[in-house]
Design a protein around this motif. Sequence first.
Motif, PDB file in Angstrom:
ATOM      1  N   LEU A 219      21.823-103.317  16.365  1.00 35.20           N
ATOM      2  CA  LEU A 219      21.671-104.645  16.954  1.00 35.20           C
ATOM      3  C   LEU A 219      20.205-105.015  17.110  1.00 35.20           C
ATOM      4  CD1 LEU A 219      22.914-107.163  18.179  1.00 35.20           C
ATOM      5  CD2 LEU A 219      23.008-105.976  20.390  1.00 35.20           C
ATOM      6  N   GLU A 220      19.383-104.065  17.555  1.00 35.73           N
ATOM      7  CA  GLU A 220      17.949-104.325  17.681  1.00 35.73           C
ATOM      8  C   GLU A 220      17.313-104.550  16.312  1.00 35.73           C
ATOM      9  OE1 GLU A 220      16.101-104.776  20.434  1.00 35.73           O
ATOM     10  OE2 GLU A 220      17.956-104.664  21.582  1.00 35.73           O
ATOM     11  N   SER A 221      17.779-103.802  15.323  1.00 38.86           N
ATOM     12  CA  SER A 221      17.278-103.992  13.953  1.00 38.86           C
ATOM     13  C   SER A 221      17.588-105.397  13.471  1.00 38.86           C
ATOM     14  CB  SER A 221      17.915-102.962  13.015  1.00 38.86           C
ATOM     15  OG  SER A 221      17.618-101.647  13.406  1.00 38.86           O
ATOM     16  N   LEU A 222      18.805-105.848  13.719  1.00 36.12           N
ATOM     17  CA  LEU A 222      19.204-107.191  13.292  1.00 36.12           C
ATOM     18  C   LEU A 222      18.372-108.258  13.989  1.00 36.12           C
ATOM     19  CD1 LEU A 222      21.137-108.980  11.692  1.00 36.12           C
ATOM     20  CD2 LEU A 222      22.735-108.843  13.611  1.00 36.12           C
ATOM     21  N   LYS A 223      18.122-108.093  15.293  1.00 33.58           N
ATOM     22  CA  LYS A 223      17.302-109.060  16.027  1.00 33.58           C
ATOM     23  C   LYS A 223      15.899-109.146  15.419  1.00 33.58           C
ATOM     24  CE  LYS A 223      19.456-108.603  20.620  1.00 33.58           C
ATOM     25  NZ  LYS A 223      19.210-108.175  22.028  1.00 33.58           N
ATOM     26  N   PHE A 224      15.315-107.989  15.123  1.00 31.78           N
ATOM     27  CA  PHE A 224      13.959-107.969  14.571  1.00 31.78           C
ATOM     28  C   PHE A 224      13.916-108.700  13.234  1.00 31.78           C
ATOM     29  CE2 PHE A 224      10.945-105.964  11.657  1.00 31.78           C
ATOM     30  CZ  PHE A 224       9.751-106.120  12.350  1.00 31.78           C
TER      31      PHE A 224
ATOM     32  N   GLU B 177      -1.124-114.648  25.177  1.00 32.45           N
ATOM     33  CA  GLU B 177      -0.252-115.782  24.875  1.00 32.45           C
ATOM     34  C   GLU B 177      -0.521-116.353  23.493  1.00 32.45           C
ATOM     35  OE1 GLU B 177      -0.818-118.588  27.939  1.00 32.45           O
ATOM     36  OE2 GLU B 177       0.215-117.405  29.487  1.00 32.45           O
ATOM     37  N   LYS B 178      -1.704-116.077  22.943  1.00 27.00           N
ATOM     38  CA  LYS B 178      -2.013-116.547  21.594  1.00 27.00           C
ATOM     39  C   LYS B 178      -1.442-115.638  20.512  1.00 27.00           C
ATOM     40  CE  LYS B 178      -6.199-119.292  22.273  1.00 27.00           C
ATOM     41  NZ  LYS B 178      -7.609-119.502  21.822  1.00 27.00           N
ATOM     42  N   ASP B 179      -1.029-114.435  20.904  1.00 22.31           N
ATOM     43  CA  ASP B 179      -0.426-113.516  19.944  1.00 22.31           C
ATOM     44  C   ASP B 179       1.040-113.869  19.750  1.00 22.31           C
ATOM     45  OD1 ASP B 179      -2.657-111.758  19.359  1.00 22.31           O
ATOM     46  OD2 ASP B 179      -2.517-111.177  21.472  1.00 22.31           O
ATOM     47  N   LEU B 180       1.609-113.386  18.658  1.00 18.42           N
ATOM     48  CA  LEU B 180       2.943-113.813  18.258  1.00 18.42           C
ATOM     49  C   LEU B 180       4.011-113.458  19.281  1.00 18.42           C
ATOM     50  CD1 LEU B 180       4.688-115.153  16.148  1.00 18.42           C
ATOM     51  CD2 LEU B 180       4.838-112.974  14.935  1.00 18.42           C
ATOM     52  N   PHE B 181       4.006-112.222  19.787  1.00 17.88           N
ATOM     53  CA  PHE B 181       5.044-111.842  20.740  1.00 17.88           C
ATOM     54  C   PHE B 181       4.896-112.633  22.038  1.00 17.88           C
ATOM     55  CE2 PHE B 181       7.352-109.253  23.795  1.00 17.88           C
ATOM     56  CZ  PHE B 181       8.471-108.880  23.064  1.00 17.88           C
ATOM     57  N   GLY B 182       3.662-112.879  22.483  1.00 17.60           N
ATOM     58  CA  GLY B 182       3.443-113.669  23.685  1.00 17.60           C
ATOM     59  C   GLY B 182       3.958-115.091  23.533  1.00 17.60           C
ATOM     60  N   MET B 183       3.767-115.678  22.342  1.00 19.57           N
ATOM     61  CA  MET B 183       4.282-117.024  22.108  1.00 19.57           C
ATOM     62  C   MET B 183       5.804-117.042  22.124  1.00 19.57           C
ATOM     63  SD  MET B 183       1.716-118.770  19.304  1.00 19.57           S
ATOM     64  CE  MET B 183       1.981-117.524  18.043  1.00 19.57           C
ATOM     65  N   LEU B 184       6.427-115.981  21.577  1.00 18.24           N
ATOM     66  CA  LEU B 184       7.888-115.913  21.588  1.00 18.24           C
ATOM     67  C   LEU B 184       8.437-115.813  23.003  1.00 18.24           C
ATOM     68  CD1 LEU B 184       8.656-113.532  18.581  1.00 18.24           C
ATOM     69  CD2 LEU B 184       9.174-115.960  18.750  1.00 18.24           C
TER      70      LEU B 184
ATOM     71  N   SER C  81      15.433-113.343  27.175  1.00 12.73           N
ATOM     72  CA  SER C  81      16.270-113.890  26.107  1.00 12.73           C
ATOM     73  C   SER C  81      16.953-112.783  25.308  1.00 12.73           C
ATOM     74  CB  SER C  81      15.428-114.756  25.161  1.00 12.73           C
ATOM     75  OG  SER C  81      16.193-115.163  24.046  1.00 12.73           O
ATOM     76  N   GLU C  82      18.234-112.977  25.004  1.00  7.03           N
ATOM     77  CA  GLU C  82      18.979-112.005  24.209  1.00  7.03           C
ATOM     78  C   GLU C  82      18.607-112.077  22.734  1.00  7.03           C
ATOM     79  OE1 GLU C  82      23.093-112.595  24.874  1.00  7.03           O
ATOM     80  OE2 GLU C  82      23.056-111.941  26.978  1.00  7.03           O
TER      81      GLU C  82
END
Length: 450
Positions: free
Chosen positions: A323-328, A360-367, A375-376
């Motif tokens: 499931l984590e693989s699919l999310k990524f 916050e400017k990095d990709l994960f921070g923006m997500l 978020s699931e």
Amino acid sequence: MNRRRKASNRTRSEEGVALIVAIATVAILSVMLADMHETTGTAFAVSTSQRDALQAEYMAKSALNLTRLLIAKEPDVRRFVDPLYRAATGRSAPQLPVWNFVNELLSPFCTPEDQRETLMQLGVDFGDTVGFEDLPGECSVQAVSENGKVNINDPLFLDGEQARNNVATQLFSLTGGQLPESPYDALFNTEDETGTLTTRIDLITAVIDWWDPDIQRTDFDPGAGQTRTGGTGTEDDSLYQLDKEPYRNKNAAFDSIQELRLVRGFSDDFWATFVEPIPNDPQSRIMTIYASGLVNVNEASAQVLLGRICSFAPESTLCADPLESLKFVQILTTIRQLIPIPLFSRPTDFLNFVEGKGTEKDLFGMLVGFLGEESELLFTPIEIPEDQREPLARSFATSAQIFTIEATGLVGRSQVRIESVVNFHSRWVPPPPNTGRLPGLGVFHYYRMN
């Protein structure tokens, strides 16, 4: 009276013979004329076809060379964009994927004059430019970075055990070997048409034995992530000797992607799953034989990036939890569809994304800011072992150096397609006894005209 009658009969007889001769002559001339017309028409059609084929060939060659020039000039384009990218992200601009837009950028060079209305509406007018009028046909180009795929060939900058381990661990994780129940297990649990069962380990060792220089069979221990040679006999004992037309391991690097068909386990099902999901589409390929061994984080598919991570950290949640693989895979694929620019300036930027680090400017921070921390849809960040982080970072790159370029020229009913693989890697040097530096427009690893 008799004399007149005889003379009259003789005259009529002569007239009949003359008529027959005239009809025969006309018939013969008609046949000759029809044959001459057919011969002339055939010769004209052949010469027209040859002319169109030659023009189509040079249309394709021009498109290929213009693509090479565009890729070679990418650093100049990057310098122009760099200030804007720095202002938005605070980092220097990575390599820009100009090759993804090559067909649109080269359209003025490939579009016939009577079809340039769209270009003129966009303000592009080549009407007064010498050499752009009366193009005989049209051309199209597709350029694909090979550095975004898993290289299963002898790595360009690795040798010996390090090279074997690099290929083995990537293949094992890419085919789902680290999962308790992989969706790809069926490929390795079914006998082929010859009644041979090829396991995941069999396929991995067969690939390595094909290109490694020794004649000893390779063994692979996925738990230790290590390969060794000489444990189970020689390569000459392989199934290739039982083929209707027996052959041996090559013991040298692959020369073309089609050569993979000779390796044990590369069945039609495996080919359609991991090598080329869409026939004759280099963009869809997951594996390659041309790249250096480094994976470009800005070009590789999410599936390929996940496979590389799992080859270093197989016990992480991204690798052990489907499931984590699919999310990524889903979230990274969606981001790239929405933001068609390079996301990572350095390999460590990608590792920070996987580990959930950055501002916050990095990709994960923006997500997190967009989806919310709970978020699931967001995958759970992993922690890369400290002793694996640096080697993993060194296995990635942020630039593309080797490209598959397919250029097609179309004139009349003649179509010529050139398939090529061009290397722009600065570390490439000509093999002995040649000397010199890499040409500005790269060197060809593969060139074929259809």
